[in-house]
Scaffold this motif. Structure first.
Motif, short mmCIF file in Angstrom:
data_model
loop_
_atom_site.label_atom_id
_atom_site.label_comp_id
_atom_site.label_asym_id
_atom_site.label_seq_id
_atom_site.Cartn_x
_atom_site.Cartn_y
_atom_site.Cartn_z
N UNK A 180 -4.01 -25.25 23.75
CA UNK A 180 -3.72 -24.00 23.06
C UNK A 180 -3.01 -22.97 23.93
N UNK A 181 -3.30 -22.95 25.24
CA UNK A 181 -2.79 -21.88 26.08
C UNK A 181 -2.01 -22.39 27.29
N UNK A 182 -1.56 -23.63 27.27
CA UNK A 182 -0.81 -24.14 28.42
C UNK A 182 0.67 -23.81 28.27
N UNK A 183 1.37 -23.84 29.37
CA UNK A 183 2.80 -23.54 29.35
C UNK A 183 3.56 -24.71 28.74
N UNK A 184 4.41 -24.40 27.79
CA UNK A 184 5.25 -25.45 27.19
C UNK A 184 6.31 -25.86 28.21
N UNK A 185 6.60 -27.14 28.24
CA UNK A 185 7.62 -27.66 29.14
C UNK A 185 8.65 -28.42 28.33
N UNK A 186 9.65 -28.92 29.00
CA UNK A 186 10.67 -29.72 28.31
C UNK A 186 10.07 -31.03 27.79
N UNK A 187 9.02 -31.53 28.43
CA UNK A 187 8.41 -32.79 28.01
C UNK A 187 7.35 -32.63 26.95
N UNK A 188 6.71 -31.47 26.90
CA UNK A 188 5.63 -31.26 25.95
C UNK A 188 5.84 -29.92 25.25
N UNK A 189 5.37 -29.85 24.02
CA UNK A 189 5.45 -28.60 23.29
C UNK A 189 6.84 -28.31 22.77
N UNK A 190 7.44 -29.31 22.13
CA UNK A 190 8.79 -29.11 21.61
C UNK A 190 9.25 -30.25 20.73
N UNK A 191 10.57 -30.40 20.69
CA UNK A 191 11.20 -31.41 19.85
C UNK A 191 12.17 -32.21 20.70
N UNK A 192 12.04 -33.54 20.64
CA UNK A 192 12.99 -34.42 21.30
C UNK A 192 14.03 -34.88 20.28
N UNK A 193 15.26 -35.03 20.74
CA UNK A 193 16.33 -35.60 19.92
C UNK A 193 16.65 -36.97 20.50
N UNK A 198 15.46 -31.05 22.60
CA UNK A 198 16.19 -30.33 21.56
C UNK A 198 15.68 -28.90 21.45
N UNK A 199 14.36 -28.73 21.58
CA UNK A 199 13.73 -27.41 21.51
C UNK A 199 12.39 -27.48 22.23
N UNK A 200 11.96 -26.38 22.82
CA UNK A 200 10.63 -26.37 23.42
C UNK A 200 10.03 -24.97 23.27
#
Length: 170
Positions: free
Chosen positions: A127-140, A151-153
């Motif tokens: 819930x409170x971790x920092x989003x990174x390019x690998x987690x917490x986003x969208x891969x294309x 694609x988005x994070x």
């Protein structure tokens, strides 16, 4: 003449709970596909007698690890699981993308971008971790060679994805 509508129960199980069916996808022929992540299964529902209601669910695939996203496109059912995306085509299940980032929260959300890349929602994991390019986003990811890029994070748990062709965006 006015139309009347009513709710109908189309699938019932003794173990039904809030996570029984978490993802749905329609094929052009009217077939409905439904994912049951806690059972590791994907079901097919058809209306063979044209009464407007699907027949009893038919088990299509089982043994998957938390199938939580479905997308039907050009005779292919894409199935997003905890750490992979599979293709179901001509009664054959084939891994398309393996070793997706995983966490305690479920991955989910599949759609196609205008350029044909598969967009996959990847959970941040907490819930409170920092989003990174690998987690917490969208891969294309390419559906041809499975090459993926961010694609988005900055998203906690992108489960419901849709491409807006009118505006050209997610």
């Amino acid at each position: 003449e006015s139309a009347s509508y009513c709710l109908e129960r189309v699938a019932q199980s003794d173990t039904q709970n809030g996570l029984d069916f978490t993802a749905l996808a329609f094929a052009p022929d009217g077939t409905l596909y439904a994912a049951r992540p806690l059972n590791g299964a994907v079901y097919r529902l058809r209306d063979s007698d044209a009464d407007g209601l699907p027949d009893s669910p038919t088990l299509l695939i089982d043994g998957l690890d938390r199938p939580n996203a479905l997308l039907y496109h050009e005779d292919t059912l894409y199935i997003g699981t905890r750490d992979a995306v599979y293709q179901w085509r001509e009664s054959t299940l084939t891994p398309l993308i393996e070793s997706l980032p995983t966490s305690t929260l479920w991955n989910g959300g599949l759609t196609l971008a205008a350029d044909g890349r598969l967009l996959i929602g990847i959970s941040a994991g907490c819930d409170a971790c920092a989003a990174t390019m690998q987690r917490g986003g969208v891969l294309a990811c390419s559906t041809e060679n499975a090459a993926c890029e961010s694609f988005a994070y900055g998203l906690r748990q992108p489960l419901g994805l849709a491409w807006d062709a009118t505006r050209g965006g997610l």
